[in-house]
Write an enzyme that holds these catalytic residues in place. Sequence first.
Site: not given
Ligand code: LLP
Length: 434
Positions: A358, A240, A332, A289
Amino acid sequence: MHSFRYVGSRLQCEDVALADLAAKHGTPLYVYSQATLTDHFKKLSGALAGHGLDQLVCFAMKSNSNLAVIRTLADLGSGFDTVSGGEIARVIAAGGDARKCVFAGVGKTEEDIAFALKQGIYSFNVESEAEIVRISRVATKLKKIAPIAVRVNPNVDAGTHSKITTGTYENKFGIQFEQIEAVYARAAKLPNLRLRGLQMHIGSQLTDVTPFRLAVTKVAPLVARLNKKYGFDFFSIGGGIGIVYREALASADPQWWKTGPGRKVLTPQIYADTLAPLLKPLGLKILLEPGRFLTGNAGVLLTRVEYLKKTGKKHFVIVDAAMNDLIRPAFYDSYHEIVPLKKKGGVQVSSDVVGPICESGDYFAKDRPLPKVGEGDYLALLSAGAYGSVMGSNYNSRSLAPEILVNGKKAAVIRRRQDLNDIWADEVTAPWQK
Ligand code: LLP
């Protein structure tokens, strides 16, 4: 910090001019920097290790699962946060270690669970009690011990976009904080399970450390209590960490981080300095993560201007990339900085940058001040390395964009442009349509 910057008037990725790649491989084209991936991985794991934490960064490969990207991170010692049997298989295909994989997701199938068990993954991140029962059953059938961590939903609002907030009771993820101890007590009675840790993840693109601090503060005492009972190995604090979208190009400059707006951005150092003191007393391995933090600013999407079109109100720049290549703005309302591959001065024109699909949702920018561009000019959409290519589709029968990995002066195709015939290769007409 990343490795996309103007050298003279040419935008480069490391030592390679992006216009040369666009001319050689065509557009739309994704380009990733190996140096940036490496730098981001080292900064994050280094910041935590600097506090003496035993830690494992598990790259959330849903953000970018190209084999070469996985391999880059695997070679640095990364583990992987996976969400399907397919992702675990990808790690193996890339030469990564399945024993460093955690497996998350609310809907794991029996097949996926069996596959993961056979590969000897590090842990299942479990999202419901029904899933615990299923994992125990599959493990018993296979005569394996399944390592599990329950995902706790700490009910902390991450304050990001509603589609990427996960840590409140409005969301489908995890098990409520108040129910966790009872769930572990029941799980402890099921056969073939090893209660190996606890996991949480509150959302994505967090640019402030406060929600992380609140969530860890709330969950750490729970981890300590459970650890005493069940002898945990780890606590995963999820992903995150947010990245720079608005001033992505400027953020390539170290000075921007020291004296400019960069001071306000969530850095690995701030993250580690805030969380390590809360985590260290647990004496457990800490798993992270991160997806976007590792890959987001490490990639760009190159596109070519096809047409200019003026209506009474708007100046449209129609490009050859589309929402099937990068869906984030459509999905988003996300912002991606857009810069020309050949630096341009002069007046800025308020422009809508749109793709050829389109749908009015097929846009990359609205009313954005951009230098005057013309047909044939190349543009880069920055910060496109995370949730870009992986969310691509064949909508409008457009082939998936190729991907290039740059390393210093070298550039390699790491996914070729999809052949048109491959788009429908798995389709046939029905037998009665002879
Ligand atoms: N761990 C879990 C359980 C998750 O669900 C996610 C992301 C991550 C780690 C990794 O999160 P990050 O570090 O990348 O923020 N498609 C969306 C983002 C979806 C995130 C889903 N889960 C976008 O383009 O902003």
